[in-house]
Design a protein around this motif. Structure first.
Motif, PDB file in Angstrom:
ATOM      1  N   GLY A 299       0.823  -1.197   0.000  1.00 55.41           N
ATOM      2  CA  GLY A 299       0.000   0.000   0.000  1.00 55.41           C
ATOM      3  C   GLY A 299       0.858   1.248   0.000  1.00 55.41           C
ATOM      4  N   ASP A 300       0.205   2.377   0.260  1.00 59.06           N
ATOM      5  CA  ASP A 300       0.935   3.649   0.265  1.00 59.06           C
ATOM      6  C   ASP A 300       1.663   3.878   1.579  1.00 59.06           C
ATOM      7  OD1 ASP A 300      -1.241   4.122   1.926  1.00 59.06           O
ATOM      8  OD2 ASP A 300      -1.532   6.177   1.224  1.00 59.06           O
ATOM      9  N   GLY A 301       1.487   2.988   2.541  1.00 62.32           N
ATOM     10  CA  GLY A 301       2.173   3.101   3.823  1.00 62.32           C
ATOM     11  C   GLY A 301       1.311   3.590   4.954  1.00 62.32           C
ATOM     12  N   SER A 302       0.127   4.109   4.656  1.00 61.92           N
ATOM     13  CA  SER A 302      -0.742   4.628   5.710  1.00 61.92           C
ATOM     14  C   SER A 302      -1.414   3.486   6.467  1.00 61.92           C
ATOM     15  CB  SER A 302      -1.800   5.557   5.111  1.00 61.92           C
ATOM     16  OG  SER A 302      -2.578   4.860   4.156  1.00 61.92           O
ATOM     17  N   ILE A 303      -1.558   3.666   7.783  1.00 63.16           N
ATOM     18  CA  ILE A 303      -2.245   2.703   8.642  1.00 63.16           C
ATOM     19  C   ILE A 303      -2.982   3.470   9.727  1.00 63.16           C
ATOM     20  CG2 ILE A 303      -2.020   0.734  10.206  1.00 63.16           C
ATOM     21  CD1 ILE A 303       0.637   0.077   8.925  1.00 63.16           C
ATOM     22  N   VAL A 304      -4.228   3.112   9.978  1.00 62.84           N
ATOM     23  CA  VAL A 304      -5.000   3.660  11.092  1.00 62.84           C
ATOM     24  C   VAL A 304      -5.700   2.504  11.805  1.00 62.84           C
ATOM     25  CG1 VAL A 304      -6.964   5.100  11.754  1.00 62.84           C
ATOM     26  CG2 VAL A 304      -5.357   5.926  10.024  1.00 62.84           C
ATOM     27  N   TRP A 305      -5.578   2.446  13.126  1.00 64.91           N
ATOM     28  CA  TRP A 305      -6.301   1.441  13.922  1.00 64.91           C
ATOM     29  C   TRP A 305      -7.737   1.892  14.162  1.00 64.91           C
ATOM     30  CZ3 TRP A 305      -4.623  -3.295  15.451  1.00 64.91           C
ATOM     31  CH2 TRP A 305      -3.251  -3.545  15.487  1.00 64.91           C
ATOM     32  N   ASP A 306      -8.639   0.919  14.287  1.00 68.86           N
ATOM     33  CA  ASP A 306      -9.950   1.269  14.838  1.00 68.86           C
ATOM     34  C   ASP A 306      -9.777   1.503  16.334  1.00 68.86           C
ATOM     35  OD1 ASP A 306      -9.760  -1.204  16.071  1.00 68.86           O
ATOM     36  OD2 ASP A 306     -11.494  -2.085  15.084  1.00 68.86           O
TER      37      ASP A 306
ATOM     38  N   GLU B 215     -10.882  -0.130  18.836  1.00 67.01           N
ATOM     39  CA  GLU B 215     -10.861  -1.334  19.658  1.00 67.01           C
ATOM     40  C   GLU B 215      -9.550  -2.097  19.528  1.00 67.01           C
ATOM     41  OE1 GLU B 215     -15.086  -3.244  19.977  1.00 67.01           O
ATOM     42  OE2 GLU B 215     -14.770  -2.640  17.886  1.00 67.01           O
ATOM     43  N   GLY B 216      -8.715  -1.718  18.595  1.00 66.48           N
ATOM     44  CA  GLY B 216      -7.460  -2.416  18.385  1.00 66.48           C
ATOM     45  C   GLY B 216      -7.616  -3.757  17.703  1.00 66.48           C
ATOM     46  N   LYS B 217      -8.717  -3.943  16.963  1.00 69.95           N
ATOM     47  CA  LYS B 217      -8.960  -5.212  16.281  1.00 69.95           C
ATOM     48  C   LYS B 217      -8.712  -5.123  14.781  1.00 69.95           C
ATOM     49  CE  LYS B 217     -12.612  -6.690  19.492  1.00 69.95           C
ATOM     50  NZ  LYS B 217     -14.064  -7.033  19.599  1.00 69.95           N
ATOM     51  N   SER B 218      -8.938  -3.954  14.215  1.00 70.55           N
ATOM     52  CA  SER B 218      -8.878  -3.800  12.764  1.00 70.55           C
ATOM     53  C   SER B 218      -7.974  -2.633  12.388  1.00 70.55           C
ATOM     54  CB  SER B 218     -10.283  -3.553  12.188  1.00 70.55           C
ATOM     55  OG  SER B 218     -11.160  -4.600  12.526  1.00 70.55           O
ATOM     56  N   ILE B 219      -7.481  -2.693  11.149  1.00 72.13           N
ATOM     57  CA  ILE B 219      -6.704  -1.583  10.615  1.00 72.13           C
ATOM     58  C   ILE B 219      -7.347  -1.090   9.322  1.00 72.13           C
ATOM     59  CG2 ILE B 219      -4.504  -2.302  11.637  1.00 72.13           C
ATOM     60  CD1 ILE B 219      -3.745  -3.416   8.850  1.00 72.13           C
ATOM     61  N   PHE B 220      -7.150   0.180   9.041  1.00 72.19           N
ATOM     62  CA  PHE B 220      -7.549   0.780   7.772  1.00 72.19           C
ATOM     63  C   PHE B 220      -6.263   1.084   6.998  1.00 72.19           C
ATOM     64  CE2 PHE B 220     -10.715   1.859  10.954  1.00 72.19           C
ATOM     65  CZ  PHE B 220     -11.918   1.565  10.327  1.00 72.19           C
ATOM     66  N   PHE B 221      -6.298   0.903   5.674  1.00 78.88           N
ATOM     67  CA  PHE B 221      -5.122   1.178   4.859  1.00 78.88           C
ATOM     68  C   PHE B 221      -5.562   1.487   3.432  1.00 78.88           C
ATOM     69  CE2 PHE B 221      -5.978  -3.343   4.800  1.00 78.88           C
ATOM     70  CZ  PHE B 221      -5.866  -3.687   3.456  1.00 78.88           C
ATOM     71  N   CYS B 222      -4.647   2.074   2.659  1.00 77.67           N
ATOM     72  CA  CYS B 222      -4.915   2.424   1.266  1.00 77.67           C
ATOM     73  C   CYS B 222      -3.972   1.660   0.350  1.00 77.67           C
ATOM     74  CB  CYS B 222      -4.735   3.925   1.027  1.00 77.67           C
ATOM     75  SG  CYS B 222      -5.949   4.977   1.862  1.00 77.67           S
ATOM     76  N   THR B 223      -4.477   1.275  -0.811  1.00 79.38           N
ATOM     77  CA  THR B 223      -3.654   0.607  -1.808  1.00 79.38           C
ATOM     78  C   THR B 223      -3.468   1.506  -3.022  1.00 79.38           C
ATOM     79  OG1 THR B 223      -5.583  -0.486  -2.780  1.00 79.38           O
ATOM     80  CG2 THR B 223      -4.378  -1.676  -1.060  1.00 79.38           C
ATOM     81  N   LEU B 224      -2.518   1.121  -3.878  1.00 80.11           N
ATOM     82  CA  LEU B 224      -2.105   1.946  -5.005  1.00 80.11           C
ATOM     83  C   LEU B 224      -2.585   1.354  -6.319  1.00 80.11           C
ATOM     84  CD1 LEU B 224       1.593   2.356  -3.825  1.00 80.11           C
ATOM     85  CD2 LEU B 224      -0.177   4.105  -3.641  1.00 80.11           C
ATOM     86  N   ASP B 225      -2.835   2.234  -7.291  1.00 77.48           N
ATOM     87  CA  ASP B 225      -3.145   1.747  -8.631  1.00 77.48           C
ATOM     88  C   ASP B 225      -1.859   1.664  -9.448  1.00 77.48           C
ATOM     89  OD1 ASP B 225      -2.523   4.314  -9.431  1.00 77.48           O
ATOM     90  OD2 ASP B 225      -4.524   4.815 -10.161  1.00 77.48           O
TER      91      ASP B 225
END
Length: 881
Positions: free
Chosen positions: A298-305, A307-317
């Protein structure tokens, strides 16, 4: 062609031609084949060949053999790329869709018929970075540069040692409080990368405890170190990870809300594509994230929810554009890691417009995930309430709320503030700078629902940030500390911006309540300012900004401060009493061994633009005794950037000291295209059809410094302190475009030029949407496929405007093989073009890092060595050594 030449020469001898005739034919054939040879063994420099053929003594041949010869790459005079409309579909490759020629929002006509852009070195482009011919050429260029500069090895090492002496190799960043820990990173002598640490924080502690004695003592194992704070634990050890890699750069590093895990991303090539990892901090167990059988990138970005169970991230075209936002659950309800094959990605948002890219972040109060879809001149923000999402069954895609849909020319940002969004917006382009507005969270509709934030501390209320010329707004950070003595206080706002051309910070106190005043021409937001203070410092020119703040409940903000002559420091400023200098607390100051501030001086002045309408700011730093001698012959290094609204601040750089101590005056040109004088300096004066202002300003400043200018200035500071034989210039990336255009405009004005990863092939890059970032950049430079911009961009493109037969400054051009922003072939093509068309008393050198990308070496020691090499080259060219 080598084979043809050999056969022709041999056949001439066989059929009885004279030796002289054969040699004439051989030389003629070589000239015709000049543009095809890439082998240094053939010594294909025309001058070298003439000398070889005409030399009458062995000594001349021996002397010529000892002179390094630059590679002369194949040059195809018939090669071109098309700008404008594509040919008929019948001529296109049916296996792939035709490239995009303009953005969806553009209403400008395309060039019709299309025009050809010369591209004689187009073969150097290899998207795979594996072509043997191309790689061998880059290696030959590196070898030529090594041969031409190997006599500077001693000076390079001397400068490198001076760099090391000016930094604390064993050091740490200012500890920042968040929840139950102090977070900081550490550097250890001999290790190239930071070590990320944390230590327990006692409840109620506002400042970190005393630093442990002996924290900087050396250990037998270089990976070991004495703790900085009591109870220190390492949660990410980059030096260990980098021990088997040639390149390593971290993207995001995010500790989970329950403090148990860290999610992080790493770029191991330099191409700014990151792989994602999760680590259990206590046990050290790590997991690599996969996308099916492939590594998840991905582009390197990471955000936790929350609750610490899930992560959000972005991918590249395919064009390296962040375009998809995903959520992935990595831990189950019991806190167990979910095996990769059982993990599933939820697509939350996909951006289909190639001129927009995605960026994600969590608000400072940790309440919202904010998704920004941005082009250069339009923005669309969405958010998810992470607290609410715990208790509802909707998909995350369904939970996305849009603050305002994208509109042409509407740019905005949003900051969460006690139930409101603080909106920083350009009002559809109606104001030169950003204004400050507000709306309640959940009541967003469109810009018509955004109301002005008013300052009520004076008898007559007034809008705090109007977006006018005098004061620019860059961002807002909200703190909400408990305050028993101020019931009306809702939050503090720390605002960063510019006023009088200098970075500024304001502290605001927010309250809530209706404002009814007959003097107000606009309806005001209930969220208003009851007290404001602009921070002041002792020096008249400086750089300041928001420092390392993690906890929005603290009663102070940490700001960073430095100037051209003052090393950086981090200062805690109380939010309730920011005017009180005595209440400020210096948390950390950078120590520079052997540095005496009194020996150095700085000046800030302006030079009038050639159109007579603008005063161009200039900053200058020097060793005081340098200006007292050799007036008119002082070595001067002029640095500039001038793009994207980015400001080149009057900040401290310890790496400048070796230049200053050797008598070089270092000058910063705050040209149009930057943000030093607010957004109009960029939006109205330094982009699109105003871009040539950037280059003209830079050249005009250079002429002022060499006393070749007929323009006025604020005073005579800096005028005529040097001459063209003692003036060098430098720029990186878009700043490399600045340097390329400037030396084309005035090649006799500079002795030497440093061009770092320079964006110099503007036309051939910007017509091709398959090259990363091209579509996004159309709203920066213009689109050369369109009639409106083609001729203007062509007139300043460095690659297309090298002057034939003119004497150019010596150039050192650098590139990174894996650079996705400015592809390696741009500096390679420019070096070849300069050698082919121009003359120069000094060398044209190309150095490509085959293990790095746009931001050069990730290894701090390698980075300093590269800087030392560049400065050694510079000092020699200026005649200092």
């Amino acid at each position: 062609y080598h084979i043809v030449v050999t056969i022709s020469s041999t056949m001439g001898l066989i059929i009885g031609l004279s030796h002289t005739t054969v040699m004439i034919f051989f030389f003629s054939t070589l000239r015709r084949a000049e543009c095809f040879t890439t082998s240094s063994k053939f010594k294909s420099s025309l001058q070298h060949r003439n000398n070889f053929l005409l030399a009458s003594s062995p000594s001349a041949v021996d002397e010529e053999k000892s002179r390094p010869t630059p590679p002369i790459p194949f040059r195809d005079e018939n090669a071109f790329v098309l700008a404008g409309e594509l040919p008929d579909e019948a001529d296109q490759d049916d296996a792939s869709p035709p490239p995009i020629r303009q953005s969806k929002l553009s209403k400008n006509p395309l060039l019709s018929p299309p025009r050809r852009l010369p591209n004689p070195y187009g073969w150097m482009r290899d998207d795979s970075r594996t072509n043997t011919t191309v790689l061998n050429h880059l290696r030959e260029e590196n070898e030529y540069t090594r041969q031409m500069t190997q006599h500077l090895d001693g000076l390079t090492e001397e400068l490198y040692e001076e760099f090391l002496a000016a930094i604390e190799e064993t050091d740490y960043t200012t500890p920042a409080a968040y929840a139950g820990y102090w977070y900081y990173s550490r550097f250890v002598e001999g290790l190239s990368y930071p070590i990320y640490c944390r230590a327990p924080r006692k409840e109620g502690d506002l400042y970190h405890p005393p630093i442990n004695e002996g924290w900087n003592e050396k250990c037998d194992n270089p990976f070991d170190m004495q703790p900085l704070l009591k109870g220190e634990e390492v949660y990410l050890h980059l030096p260990e990870m980098a021990s088997t890699k040639t390149y390593l750069a971290s993207g995001a590093i995010r500790v989970s809300p329950d403090d148990k895990h860290v999610a992080y991303s790493l770029d191991e090539v330099g191409g700014e594509t990151c792989q994602l990892y999760i680590k259990h901090i206590e046990s050290g167990k790590e997991w690599v994230l996969y996308d099916g059988d492939e590594l998840l990138e991905g582009d390197g970005s990471i955000v936790w929810d929350n609750e610490g169970k899930s992560i959000f991230f972005c991918t590249l075209d395919a064009t390296h554009r962040p375009y998809r936002l995903y959520r992935r659950q990595v831990f189950d309800n019991e806190g167990n890691y979910i095996e990769n094959k059982m993990q599933h990605d939820e697509l939350i948002f996909e951006e289909e417009d190639g001129s927009f890219s995605l960026r994600i972040m969590k608000t400072f109060d940790r309440r919202h995930l904010v998704l920004t879809c941005s082009a250069k001149e339009s923005t669309e923000l969405h958010y998810i309430d992470l607290e609410r999402s715990k208790d509802i069954e909707e998909s995350f895609a369904e939970q996305l709320v849009c603050i305002s849909k994208r509109l042409d020319k509407l740019c905005y940002r949003a900051t969460s503030c006690a139930g409101y969004w603080l909106i920083q917006t350009n009002n559809m382009g109606d104001t030169p700078n950003l204004s400050l507005k507000a709306c309640r969270v959940g009541e967003e509709k469109d810009p018509s629902s955004w109301l002005d934030v008013v300052n009520t501390e004076n008898e007559t209320p007034e809008v705090m940030f109007t977006g006018g010329d005098g004061r620019s707004l860059d961002g807002v950070t909200i703190f909400s500390p408990p305050d028993e003595n101020n019931d009306a206080l809702l939050a503090y706002g720390v605002v960063s911006g510019r006023e009088e051309g200098i970075p500024r910070i304001w502290i605001l106190e927010f309250a809530e309540g209706e404002i009814n005043d007959a003097t107000m021409s606009l309806k005001a937001s209930p969220l208003h300012v009851t007290k404001s203070c602009r921070l002041e410092f002792d020096e008249s020119a400086y750089d300041c900004g928001i420092g390392g703040n993690r906890d929005n409940t603290l009663p102070h903000v940490v700001v960073s401060y430095d100037s051209l002559v003052t090393p950086p420091s981090h200062i805690a400023i109380p939010l309730s009493n920011p005017e009180d200098f005595e209440a400020r607390r210096v948390l950390k100051e950078k120590q520079v061994e052997g540095y005496d501030k009194e020996l150095f001086g700085c000046e800030r002045f302006t030079v009038k633009s050639r159109d007579g309408e603008k005063e161009i700011p200039v900053s200058m730093v020097f060793q005081r005794d340098s200006l007292k001698k050799n007036s008119g012959n002082i070595p001067v290094h002029l640095y500039g950037y001038g793009s994207y609204g980015a400001s080149i601040e009057a900040s401290f750089r310890s790496t400048r000291l070796p230049l200053l101590k050797r008598g070089v005056v270092y000058v910063l040109a705050h040209v149009r295209g930057g943000g030093e004088n607010g957004r109009p300096w960029y939006e109205e004066q330094g982009k699109y059809l105003g871009k040539k202002n950037t280059f003209n300003d830079f050249v005009d400043i250079a002429r002022w410094l060499t006393d070749e200018s007929e323009l006025g200035a604020s005073d005579d500071i800096g005028r005529g302190i040097t001459n063209p034989s003692k003036l060098s210039c430098e720029g990186r990336s878009a700043g490399g475009l600045l340097i390329g255009a400037s030396i084309n405009q005035a090649p006799d004005l500079f002795r030497a030029a440093l061009l770092g990863v320079p964006f110099v092939d503007l036309m051939c890059t910007m017509v091709d949407s398959t090259i990363p970032l091209t579509c996004i950049e159309w709203q920066e430079w213009g689109n050369p496929n369109e009639e409106e911009y083609h001729d203007y961009m062509m007139s300043y493109c460095p690659m297309q405007n090298v002057q034939e037969g003119k004497t150019y400054p010596s150039c050192l051009i650098t590139g990174g093989l894996h650079d996705p922003r400015v592809a390696y072939w741009e500096p390679a093509k420019f070096a070849a073009t300069l050698r082919h068309k121009s003359t120069s008393p000094g060398p044209i050198l190309l150095k490509t890092d085959l293990d790095a990308g746009h931001f050069a070496a990730s290894d701090r020691y390698k980075y300093l060595k590269e800087q030392a090499f560049e400065f050694a080259y510079l000092l020699e060219q200026l005649g200092v050594v």
